[in-house]
Write a protein that holds these residues in place. Structure first.
Motif, PDB file in Angstrom:
ATOM      1  N   ARG A  17       6.473 -40.263  -3.783  1.00  0.00           N
ATOM      2  CA  ARG A  17       5.638 -39.707  -4.846  1.00  0.00           C
ATOM      3  C   ARG A  17       5.635 -38.195  -4.692  1.00  0.00           C
ATOM      4  O   ARG A  17       5.415 -37.674  -3.602  1.00  0.00           O
ATOM      5  CB  ARG A  17       4.212 -40.233  -4.734  1.00  0.00           C
ATOM      6  N   GLY A  18       5.875 -37.517  -5.787  1.00  0.00           N
ATOM      7  CA  GLY A  18       5.991 -36.059  -5.706  1.00  0.00           C
ATOM      8  C   GLY A  18       4.819 -35.357  -6.355  1.00  0.00           C
ATOM      9  O   GLY A  18       3.685 -35.826  -6.298  1.00  0.00           O
ATOM     10  N   GLU A  19       5.121 -34.267  -6.988  1.00  0.00           N
ATOM     11  CA  GLU A  19       4.099 -33.405  -7.567  1.00  0.00           C
ATOM     12  C   GLU A  19       3.443 -34.028  -8.792  1.00  0.00           C
ATOM     13  O   GLU A  19       4.070 -34.737  -9.561  1.00  0.00           O
ATOM     14  CB  GLU A  19       4.750 -32.086  -8.012  1.00  0.00           C
ATOM     15  N   TRP A  20       2.188 -33.676  -8.982  1.00  0.00           N
ATOM     16  CA  TRP A  20       1.520 -33.937 -10.266  1.00  0.00           C
ATOM     17  C   TRP A  20       1.924 -32.814 -11.204  1.00  0.00           C
ATOM     18  O   TRP A  20       1.778 -31.634 -10.871  1.00  0.00           O
ATOM     19  CB  TRP A  20      -0.003 -33.969 -10.075  1.00  0.00           C
ATOM     20  N   VAL A  21       2.450 -33.185 -12.328  1.00  0.00           N
ATOM     21  CA  VAL A  21       3.003 -32.212 -13.265  1.00  0.00           C
ATOM     22  C   VAL A  21       1.894 -31.593 -14.109  1.00  0.00           C
ATOM     23  O   VAL A  21       1.001 -32.316 -14.559  1.00  0.00           O
ATOM     24  CB  VAL A  21       4.005 -32.906 -14.224  1.00  0.00           C
ATOM     25  N   HIS A  22       1.946 -30.284 -14.278  1.00  0.00           N
ATOM     26  CA  HIS A  22       0.994 -29.648 -15.220  1.00  0.00           C
ATOM     27  C   HIS A  22       1.727 -28.865 -16.299  1.00  0.00           C
ATOM     28  O   HIS A  22       2.928 -28.795 -16.314  1.00  0.00           O
ATOM     29  CB  HIS A  22       0.019 -28.730 -14.478  1.00  0.00           C
TER      30      HIS A  22
END
Lengths: 132, 92, 132, 92
Positions: free
Chosen positions: C127-132
């Protein structure tokens, strides 16, 4: 990339599927339809087909250059179209939504100012006004 | 004398017919060819010309390339060439 | 008028067909897709579904009021989506194209600023970054 | 003493778990409830608060209605009420 004039109805989901790539963050589809303005029950669409198709290729190339679009499809129908029928479909793909919206809008505006296609209102068997 | 084809679309097609040809004296320009054509029909004179000037809302093509009213005064079509005339477009 | 969150893919041509009426001169479809940005091979989309669905109803009502739209459909997916898959479809109908483009753009911007939906990049099993 | 449910989404869910409950003294505000919750976990303190102030980029709901940081200082949740916290959204 489909750039064409045709009499037949347009398979929009095939266009969306065929033009989609993993470079696309957004696709915008513009659909022009025969609106009931109360004065007619169908439209007759006339086109100067070879010139119109060349114009669609030119407009598509301009839009790709100007907005960095990943794909452009434009299909415009001609012949008799009943109320509620699809007149034109413009599908663009882009990395981000701004380019997709702006590219789509650019294409429909250029099409309306340049491409030799005309609409005439039909009412029963009578031919009515040329629409501008 | 060169015979020039004149194709018309939309309202102009209804008024003049889709395809016509007209024979003009050598060295006649596009504009002169259209004036000669207009004189053959009462409807076309008022639709296409204000006096001796082509109306500005008429779109012109010479051999499938768009030209403007100024070009029309200088280009001299040859036998078999095609002039296309149409009113403002309204697709989409 | 479909306003929903769902895991399943979206049948865009059914939406277009069902929402079209003879009051429409234009329909604009916005499709958000999973773009390959080089850092991930899928997205996990999380949503707070009951609140998100209420928000879609509110945004739809705002857009109809503001732009005089004839119809609005918004379907947003959640769960795991692969590269190239459809994330969201926004379909609006209007009498004229300006309202359709502007209404469509309004809805996607409001959705992105308000509706409780989040994207997380997935790379293999990580699981990587939460996208904004 | 009232037991308050705290639901978290996205990054906050990963850090704190999706659903928690915390028992606080009567008359504790939303903000006070979250401060008590943050003190139970080292990760949550830095994520949720700057000193004693809730960070401004946290979205708050009280019983499914959005509230702001000022509301959070005045609303006093009752037993069984729900506070939802989430980071900025990113759908579409």
């Amino acid at each position: 990339m489909v750039l064409a004039l045709q009499k037949e109805d347009i398979d929009i989901s095939a266009l969306i599927k065929n033009s989609r790539s993993t470079k696309d963050g957004a696709q915008v589809v513009f659909i022009g339809c025969v609106r009931d303005d109360g004065n007619m029950d169908a439209l007759e669409i006339e086109a100067f087909v070879p010139v119109a198709e060349k114009d669609l290729r030119d407009i598509s190339a301009e839009a790709i250059e100007k907005f960095g679009l990943t794909s452009v499809d434009i299909i415009h129908r001609y012949g008799r179209l009943e109320l509620g029928e699809t007149i034109v479909v413009i599908l663009v793909g882009a990395g981000h939504r701004s380019e997709a919206y702006e590219g789509s809008r650019y294409i429909i505006e250029r099409l309306k100012e340049k491409v030799p296609i005309w609409k005439q209102e039909l009412s029963g068997n009578a031919r009515g006004e040329w629409v501008h | 004398m060169p015979e020039i084809i004149i194709r018309s679309f939309a309202k102009f097609r209804e008024l003049f017919g889709g395809t016509n040809s007209i024979t003009v004296p050598p060295e006649t320009t596009v504009s002169g060819t259209l004036l000669a054509f207009a004189k053959t029909r009462s409807a076309s004179m008022d639709e296409l010309f204000s006096g001796a000037e082509l109306k500005t809302n008429i779109i012109l093509m010479y051999n499938r390339e768009r030209i403007d009213a100024e070009d029309a005064k200088t280009i001299i079509p040859a036998d078999g060439d095609e002039i296309v005339i149409y009113p403002p477009v309204s697709g989409g």
